[in-house]
Design a protein around this motif. Structure first.
Motif, mmCIF file in Angstrom:
data_model
loop_
_atom_site.group_PDB
_atom_site.id
_atom_site.type_symbol
_atom_site.label_atom_id
_atom_site.label_comp_id
_atom_site.label_asym_id
_atom_site.label_seq_id
_atom_site.Cartn_x
_atom_site.Cartn_y
_atom_site.Cartn_z
ATOM 1 N N PHE B 248 0.815 -1.222 0.000
ATOM 2 C CA PHE B 248 0.000 0.000 0.000
ATOM 3 C C PHE B 248 0.854 1.281 0.000
ATOM 4 O O PHE B 248 0.404 2.339 0.432
ATOM 5 C CB PHE B 248 -1.002 0.015 1.169
ATOM 6 C CG PHE B 248 -1.944 -1.154 1.148
ATOM 7 C CD1 PHE B 248 -3.006 -1.180 0.261
ATOM 8 C CD2 PHE B 248 -1.741 -2.257 1.976
ATOM 9 C CE1 PHE B 248 -3.864 -2.274 0.214
ATOM 10 C CE2 PHE B 248 -2.594 -3.358 1.937
ATOM 11 C CZ PHE B 248 -3.661 -3.358 1.060
ATOM 12 N N ASN B 271 12.944 -2.180 -13.813
ATOM 13 C CA ASN B 271 12.844 -3.633 -13.676
ATOM 14 C C ASN B 271 11.699 -4.077 -12.772
ATOM 15 O O ASN B 271 11.264 -5.217 -12.847
ATOM 16 C CB ASN B 271 14.164 -4.152 -13.089
ATOM 17 C CG ASN B 271 14.310 -5.648 -13.233
ATOM 18 O OD1 ASN B 271 14.010 -6.199 -14.293
ATOM 19 N ND2 ASN B 271 14.739 -6.301 -12.173
ATOM 20 N N ASN B 272 11.221 -3.180 -11.922
ATOM 21 C CA ASN B 272 10.367 -3.630 -10.815
ATOM 22 C C ASN B 272 8.903 -3.218 -10.921
ATOM 23 O O ASN B 272 8.150 -3.356 -9.960
ATOM 24 C CB ASN B 272 10.949 -3.117 -9.492
ATOM 25 C CG ASN B 272 12.325 -3.703 -9.240
ATOM 26 O OD1 ASN B 272 12.536 -4.896 -9.470
ATOM 27 N ND2 ASN B 272 13.260 -2.873 -8.816
ATOM 28 N N VAL B 273 8.523 -2.733 -12.097
ATOM 29 C CA VAL B 273 7.164 -2.215 -12.261
ATOM 30 C C VAL B 273 6.114 -3.291 -11.984
ATOM 31 O O VAL B 273 5.045 -3.008 -11.431
ATOM 32 C CB VAL B 273 6.986 -1.616 -13.672
ATOM 33 C CG1 VAL B 273 5.536 -1.279 -13.948
ATOM 34 C CG2 VAL B 273 7.864 -0.374 -13.819
ATOM 35 N N SER B 274 6.422 -4.544 -12.324
ATOM 36 C CA SER B 274 5.418 -5.593 -12.132
ATOM 37 C C SER B 274 5.114 -5.843 -10.659
ATOM 38 O O SER B 274 4.091 -6.458 -10.341
ATOM 39 C CB SER B 274 5.881 -6.897 -12.792
ATOM 40 O OG SER B 274 6.144 -6.679 -14.162
ATOM 41 N N LEU B 275 5.974 -5.361 -9.776
ATOM 42 C CA LEU B 275 5.722 -5.542 -8.336
ATOM 43 C C LEU B 275 4.604 -4.639 -7.820
ATOM 44 O O LEU B 275 4.124 -4.815 -6.699
ATOM 45 C CB LEU B 275 6.998 -5.247 -7.535
ATOM 46 C CG LEU B 275 8.237 -6.064 -7.915
ATOM 47 C CD1 LEU B 275 9.429 -5.640 -7.055
ATOM 48 C CD2 LEU B 275 7.958 -7.555 -7.736
ATOM 49 N N ILE B 276 4.211 -3.674 -8.645
ATOM 50 C CA ILE B 276 3.194 -2.708 -8.230
ATOM 51 C C ILE B 276 1.864 -3.391 -7.908
ATOM 52 O O ILE B 276 1.142 -2.963 -7.009
ATOM 53 C CB ILE B 276 3.047 -1.616 -9.316
ATOM 54 C CG1 ILE B 276 4.247 -0.655 -9.212
ATOM 55 C CG2 ILE B 276 1.725 -0.874 -9.212
ATOM 56 C CD1 ILE B 276 4.296 0.419 -10.276
ATOM 57 N N VAL B 277 1.566 -4.470 -8.614
ATOM 58 C CA VAL B 277 0.300 -5.179 -8.358
ATOM 59 C C VAL B 277 0.309 -5.790 -6.958
ATOM 60 O O VAL B 277 -0.517 -5.451 -6.119
ATOM 61 C CB VAL B 277 0.046 -6.269 -9.415
ATOM 62 C CG1 VAL B 277 -1.274 -6.971 -9.126
ATOM 63 C CG2 VAL B 277 0.050 -5.699 -10.826
ATOM 64 N N GLY B 278 1.242 -6.682 -6.721
ATOM 65 C CA GLY B 278 1.249 -7.435 -5.467
ATOM 66 C C GLY B 278 1.434 -6.556 -4.248
ATOM 67 O O GLY B 278 0.904 -6.845 -3.174
ATOM 68 N N ARG B 280 0.376 -3.516 -4.101
ATOM 69 C CA ARG B 280 -0.734 -2.526 -4.126
ATOM 70 C C ARG B 280 -0.194 -1.110 -4.075
ATOM 71 O O ARG B 280 -0.673 -0.271 -3.282
ATOM 72 C CB ARG B 280 -1.675 -2.691 -2.933
ATOM 73 C CG ARG B 280 -2.378 -3.998 -2.798
ATOM 74 C CD ARG B 280 -1.553 -4.990 -2.055
ATOM 75 N NE ARG B 280 -2.362 -5.874 -1.235
ATOM 76 C CZ ARG B 280 -1.884 -6.922 -0.591
ATOM 77 N NH1 ARG B 280 -0.604 -7.241 -0.694
ATOM 78 N NH2 ARG B 280 -2.682 -7.638 0.155
ATOM 79 N N ILE B 281 0.802 -0.846 -4.879
ATOM 80 C CA ILE B 281 1.408 0.477 -4.883
ATOM 81 C C ILE B 281 0.565 1.431 -5.726
ATOM 82 O O ILE B 281 0.044 1.056 -6.770
ATOM 83 C CB ILE B 281 2.848 0.392 -5.445
ATOM 84 C CG1 ILE B 281 3.741 -0.359 -4.461
ATOM 85 C CG2 ILE B 281 3.404 1.791 -5.751
ATOM 86 C CD1 ILE B 281 5.113 -0.694 -5.010
ATOM 87 N N LYS B 282 0.454 2.661 -5.257
ATOM 88 C CA LYS B 282 -0.106 3.721 -6.089
ATOM 89 C C LYS B 282 1.038 4.626 -6.508
ATOM 90 O O LYS B 282 1.712 5.216 -5.668
ATOM 91 C CB LYS B 282 -1.159 4.540 -5.329
ATOM 92 C CG LYS B 282 -1.798 5.627 -6.210
ATOM 93 C CD LYS B 282 -2.881 6.411 -5.480
ATOM 94 C CE LYS B 282 -2.280 7.517 -4.633
ATOM 95 N NZ LYS B 282 -3.297 8.481 -4.143
ATOM 96 N N LEU B 283 1.271 4.697 -7.802
ATOM 97 C CA LEU B 283 2.334 5.545 -8.365
ATOM 98 C C LEU B 283 1.625 6.594 -9.203
ATOM 99 O O LEU B 283 0.984 6.270 -10.197
ATOM 100 C CB LEU B 283 3.249 4.682 -9.243
ATOM 101 C CG LEU B 283 4.216 5.376 -10.196
ATOM 102 C CD1 LEU B 283 5.187 6.270 -9.449
ATOM 103 C CD2 LEU B 283 5.007 4.341 -10.996
ATOM 104 N N GLN B 284 1.708 7.839 -8.766
ATOM 105 C CA GLN B 284 0.896 8.858 -9.438
ATOM 106 C C GLN B 284 1.723 10.091 -9.766
ATOM 107 O O GLN B 284 2.395 10.659 -8.910
ATOM 108 C CB GLN B 284 -0.297 9.247 -8.537
ATOM 109 C CG GLN B 284 -1.253 10.213 -9.232
ATOM 110 C CD GLN B 284 -2.575 10.351 -8.510
ATOM 111 O OE1 GLN B 284 -2.802 9.725 -7.480
ATOM 112 N NE2 GLN B 284 -3.459 11.173 -9.047
#
Lengths: 350, 350
Positions: B248, B271-278, B280-284
């Motif tokens: 989060f 390299n790590n963008v796919s980790l955003i799902v697991g 639950r990161i919000k990158l805005q």
């Protein structure tokens, strides 16, 4: 008491990419089908094959949002079962239950402590039971929560791109977005699926990702730019979506199936992340398993609305039901290699 | 009428990376310092050197949120000026104005249509005028809006990482976050700056990014993981922040100064963008220039609160004021090569 032959899909070893029956062998044994004190014996009818299961097939040392499977134990996930025998007052023989803790076995013994994980389905609408693992289950909630509560702020005339659009989640996202007056464009892995999206689900456009690069296809099918991207795949398409996003675009990061199981050095390298600032993009990940606890009111809203759409025949849901527990590993691979078409389930018993 | 010698910083050519005085030459000419009908002549006192100006030094064909500079014209940005002569009732000789359309010239002639872009400063608190280009200006609003309205939902005890933490935006973010009870960790480009963050701004920790890799430093200084990352730099540190983000986490994508002016094939590959799902990161991403129009109430809240903190001496603001228009290009380069320390301004006149 009654001994029965049980058959289970066992998690044996970490897959190298897409899981095979070597990783997920079938094991037969004999169990006593008598419920433990305050417990039940279930006869499993349907299990749901979901991408998150792949994430559990890993070393327990690799941290993730979900607990890793233990080698030698049955695969466990969402399923529907019938009560075969009960030592409880709350469940009777013949009752239908849904759970996220269903063993991928013909029979499952649940002790008293496990009863709380079973949800009794009354199914007063008489929907096919499989719906409760699909559009009325976790994938449907994923679509609903992701679109309305992670994306949010849908405006008529905006364009949404949905990847894996014939999948369990994508097909619901697309149909809900159409209801909201969005222009809906989808990707899928075969010409049949593309046809299905356009002809049956009334997507405004769709393309087969095997035939065109993401950048070319977006330029061709979405010249106006992307306002919302519901991402189930990650990788090249996500990168291209960022590059072709309009200002204030929302990217709903639901899954990254193209990156499933890849070690860090094999993951896709994203080139366009720095564009997120100037385009004011919101890229947000979510996990549906958080929703019941964090947003129970959304679960209620979801159930109410989707049940109504189903009763009125205003929403469709394509299922790919594979018959026989022995085909589970192949069916699971189908999610990743594109052979499955629609929500993938395996029927273990009639 | 009075002819005066004018001196201007001209945008001449697209920089290759960090701008130099070849890209931004000084040109002298003589102008008539008489206001046009309903216009004014300004004497420019201070100009603000902000990273977004680099984004305007590009081919007009490259799309961006800001308009490209036209070659041969003065650089234009945020500045403070004194009215030198006026043909208006609304502004008198000696009035102080702030504008985002200040020419980087000793004198600027503004016609009647341009008057609306000038904001008369009453400065009843008698703050140094430069504050209105820094903590009370666009960088301060960037910090305030980004932290509270893009990040939002700050919880005592959470850890925030701030990059470019002695910069115009970063130093405000860090001090506001400390007020909210967060653990604040910063990065900067010299040991002096690191010392300043810890000793003067009371950051909980800080590191010099020249001395340690992002991954090593985060492991050492933020073993508990990152809850909020206020990103001014992009690149390697953003990638490492995603990898070391807690569930989060919120990533406030304010800038990507490490990627400024790079062609697409030279950009950092994430390299790590796919980790955003697991996770639950919000990158805005956000652009402060949207805020006055979209959220005028936030601008009011910002002015009120920050003015009060300044009056009470509860917030500091370090400025790096360079003297003399001829030093503008070097001072601007200092933002990108790390030589500037604090909010960078150039004083053109007393």
């Amino acid at each position: 008491m009654a001994a029965v032959q049980n058959v289970s899909v066992i998690y044996h070893s970490i897959p190298n990419g897409i899981p095979t029956s070597e990783n997920l062998p079938i094991v037969t044994n004999t169990i006593v089908a008598t419920p433990p004190t305050s417990g039940v014996v279930l006869e499993v009818l349907f299990v749901s094959l979901d991408p998150f299961l792949r994430g559990k097939m890993r070393s327990a040392e690799t941290k993730s949002y979900s607990v890793a499977f233990a080698s030698g134990q049955p695969v466990t996930g969402f399923g529907i079962a019938r009560v075969f025998a009960s030592d409880t007052l709350i469940l009777s023989k013949g009752d239908i239950v849904r759970s996220s803790s269903i063993h991928f076995s013909k029979y499952q013994v649940v002790d008293g402590a496990g009863i709380a994980q079973l949800e009794k389905l009354d199914n007063k609408d008489n929907f096919p039971l499989t719906r409760y693992l699909g559009i009325l289950g976790m994938p449907g909630l994923t679509a609903f929560y992701g679109l309305y509560h992670v994306g949010g702020n849908l405006r008529k005339g905006e364009t949404i791109l949905v990847s894996a659009a014939t999948g369990a989640v994508g097909q619901v996202v697309g149909q809900l977005a159409k209801r909201e007056g969005l222009r809906v464009v989808g990707t899928a892995g075969s010409d049949d699926k593309v046809m299905y999206l356009k002809e049956e689900l009334h997507f405004d456009d769709a393309w087969n990702y095997h035939n065109e690069s993401a950048a070319d296809a977006i330029g061709k099918y979405i010249p106006e730019g992307i306002d919302i991207y519901f991402d189930n795949v990650g990788g090249e398409l996500l990168d291209a979506a960022i590059e072709n996003a309009n200002n204030f675009a929302r990217i709903i990061a639901c899954g990254a199936i193209s990156q499933a199981g890849l070690p860090p050095n094999k993951r896709y390298k994203y080139n366009n992340v720095s564009l997120i600032v100037g385009k004011r993009i919101k890229l947000q990940g979510f996990i549906v398993l958080d929703v019941p606890q964090n947003s129970p009111e959304v679960v209620e809203e979801f159930r109410h609305k989707i049940s109504e759409f189903l009763r009125k025949g205003e929403i469709m849901f394509k299922e790919d039901i594979v018959n026989g527990i022995e085909n589970t590993a192949d069916a699971f691979a189908g999610i990743f290699n594109g052979k499955s078409f629609g929500k993938t389930l395996v029927q273990f018993s009639d």
